[in-house]
Design a protein around this motif. Sequence first.
Motif, PDB file in Angstrom:
ATOM      1  N   SER B  12      43.236  39.137  51.598  1.00  0.00           N
ATOM      2  CA  SER B  12      42.785  38.233  52.645  1.00  0.00           C
ATOM      3  C   SER B  12      41.683  38.926  53.445  1.00  0.00           C
ATOM      4  O   SER B  12      41.887  40.038  53.948  1.00  0.00           O
ATOM      5  N   ILE B  13      40.521  38.289  53.538  1.00  0.00           N
ATOM      6  CA  ILE B  13      39.379  38.899  54.238  1.00  0.00           C
ATOM      7  C   ILE B  13      38.688  37.859  55.101  1.00  0.00           C
ATOM      8  O   ILE B  13      38.939  36.652  54.964  1.00  0.00           O
ATOM      9  N   GLN B  14      37.800  38.318  55.967  1.00  0.00           N
ATOM     10  CA  GLN B  14      36.999  37.432  56.800  1.00  0.00           C
ATOM     11  C   GLN B  14      35.715  37.055  56.066  1.00  0.00           C
ATOM     12  O   GLN B  14      35.187  37.846  55.273  1.00  0.00           O
ATOM     13  N   GLN B  33      36.348  39.790  30.575  1.00  0.00           N
ATOM     14  CA  GLN B  33      35.765  38.657  31.288  1.00  0.00           C
ATOM     15  C   GLN B  33      36.548  38.404  32.577  1.00  0.00           C
ATOM     16  O   GLN B  33      37.749  38.648  32.647  1.00  0.00           O
ATOM     17  N   TRP B  34      35.839  37.906  33.554  1.00  0.00           N
ATOM     18  CA  TRP B  34      36.454  37.500  34.819  1.00  0.00           C
ATOM     19  C   TRP B  34      36.334  35.987  34.955  1.00  0.00           C
ATOM     20  O   TRP B  34      35.264  35.413  34.653  1.00  0.00           O
ATOM     21  N   TYR B  35      37.426  35.376  35.430  1.00  0.00           N
ATOM     22  CA  TYR B  35      37.480  33.942  35.644  1.00  0.00           C
ATOM     23  C   TYR B  35      37.991  33.654  37.045  1.00  0.00           C
ATOM     24  O   TYR B  35      38.742  34.442  37.632  1.00  0.00           O
ATOM     25  N   ARG B  36      37.598  32.495  37.553  1.00  0.00           N
ATOM     26  CA  ARG B  36      38.079  32.017  38.849  1.00  0.00           C
ATOM     27  C   ARG B  36      38.852  30.718  38.622  1.00  0.00           C
ATOM     28  O   ARG B  36      38.481  29.902  37.782  1.00  0.00           O
ATOM     29  N   GLN B  37      39.908  30.535  39.402  1.00  0.00           N
ATOM     30  CA  GLN B  37      40.688  29.319  39.306  1.00  0.00           C
ATOM     31  C   GLN B  37      40.973  28.790  40.704  1.00  0.00           C
ATOM     32  O   GLN B  37      41.533  29.500  41.537  1.00  0.00           O
ATOM     33  N   ASN B  38      40.608  27.539  40.909  1.00  0.00           N
ATOM     34  CA  ASN B  38      40.904  26.861  42.162  1.00  0.00           C
ATOM     35  C   ASN B  38      42.089  25.931  41.947  1.00  0.00           C
ATOM     36  O   ASN B  38      42.155  25.250  40.927  1.00  0.00           O
ATOM     37  N   SER B  39      42.962  25.904  42.894  1.00  0.00           N
ATOM     38  CA  SER B  39      44.090  24.961  42.961  1.00  0.00           C
ATOM     39  C   SER B  39      44.849  24.809  41.654  1.00  0.00           C
ATOM     40  O   SER B  39      45.230  23.714  41.283  1.00  0.00           O
ATOM     41  N   ALA B  82      34.414  29.264  50.464  1.00  0.00           N
ATOM     42  CA  ALA B  82      34.475  28.627  49.147  1.00  0.00           C
ATOM     43  C   ALA B  82      34.863  29.594  48.034  1.00  0.00           C
ATOM     44  O   ALA B  82      35.182  29.173  46.919  1.00  0.00           O
ATOM     45  N   ASP B  83      34.857  30.891  48.320  1.00  0.00           N
ATOM     46  CA  ASP B  83      35.286  31.881  47.317  1.00  0.00           C
ATOM     47  C   ASP B  83      36.802  31.979  47.239  1.00  0.00           C
ATOM     48  O   ASP B  83      37.339  32.663  46.355  1.00  0.00           O
ATOM     49  N   THR B  84      37.496  31.322  48.156  1.00  0.00           N
ATOM     50  CA  THR B  84      38.961  31.322  48.124  1.00  0.00           C
ATOM     51  C   THR B  84      39.446  30.734  46.806  1.00  0.00           C
ATOM     52  O   THR B  84      39.133  29.594  46.475  1.00  0.00           O
ATOM     53  N   ARG B 105      44.954  36.699  44.184  1.00  0.00           N
ATOM     54  CA  ARG B 105      44.730  35.521  45.026  1.00  0.00           C
ATOM     55  C   ARG B 105      43.919  35.943  46.244  1.00  0.00           C
ATOM     56  O   ARG B 105      44.394  36.697  47.086  1.00  0.00           O
ATOM     57  N   LEU B 106      42.700  35.450  46.316  1.00  0.00           N
ATOM     58  CA  LEU B 106      41.772  35.801  47.390  1.00  0.00           C
ATOM     59  C   LEU B 106      41.717  34.678  48.411  1.00  0.00           C
ATOM     60  O   LEU B 106      41.524  33.518  48.059  1.00  0.00           O
ATOM     61  N   SER B 107      41.893  35.039  49.672  1.00  0.00           N
ATOM     62  CA  SER B 107      41.727  34.091  50.777  1.00  0.00           C
ATOM     63  C   SER B 107      40.594  34.595  51.646  1.00  0.00           C
ATOM     64  O   SER B 107      40.641  35.737  52.123  1.00  0.00           O
ATOM     65  N   VAL B 108      39.592  33.756  51.842  1.00  0.00           N
ATOM     66  CA  VAL B 108      38.479  34.094  52.713  1.00  0.00           C
ATOM     67  C   VAL B 108      38.589  33.218  53.953  1.00  0.00           C
ATOM     68  O   VAL B 108      38.483  31.995  53.873  1.00  0.00           O
TER      69      VAL B 108
END
Lengths: 113, 110
Positions: B12-14, B33-39, B82-84, B105-108
């Motif tokens: 969790s970051i600002q 490889q790196w992937y991002r997943q939303n919801s 939006a990077d969350t 799990r990243l929270s911005v």
Amino acid sequence: GAGVSQTPSNKVTEKGKYVELRCDPISGHTALYWYRQSLGQGPEFLIYFQGTGAADDSGLPNDRFFAVRPEGSVSTLKIQRTERGDSAVYLCASSLVQGNEQFFGPGTRLTVL
Amino acid sequence: SQQGEEDPQALSIQEGENATMNCSYKTSINNLQWYRQNSGRGLVHLILIRSNEREKHSGRLRVTLDTSKKSSSLLITASRAADTASYFCATYNYGQNFVFGPGTRLSVLP
């Protein structure tokens, strides 16, 4: 162009029933993958198709799971005698060739009651 | 068996800060490889780094690979709300298939 599509987006079924999940890959992509993802986990590999043939089905958990890709494009994942433990999001991905970046569909959320 | 393991599990970051995620793996790879997943739905490919590469950049993303330590890191600079998302590393080797880690799990926070 169109991305990977999956239908249905949600499927609720009863224990013991049969379900089919469909994946439409990106046109021209020879490699197609199925994954299963449980809450809070990463995708778990199920099966990989190269063209029409299942090149690697080592991730299928048991013989209740089967997948086909008869014409080398659309694929169907079939689950017989569903169990509550089969509940998960089933993801499909395609890539131009094996090992390249994968393009994922939105997934099918399967709930077995 | 799990190949890639991301660290930390949650971060969790600002907004505006940098976020660093790490991935360790166990066997030889051809690429990572790196992937991002939303919801919790479809994953989006971010970047691919081959085993003979040490660093790659894409916009605000920087990926490093250390094959001697069997590890990779993903740096997101100047993070935005939006990077969350959840971020996964996936390893690939010839004749085998992709293996994903459990994700970070990243929270911005705005």
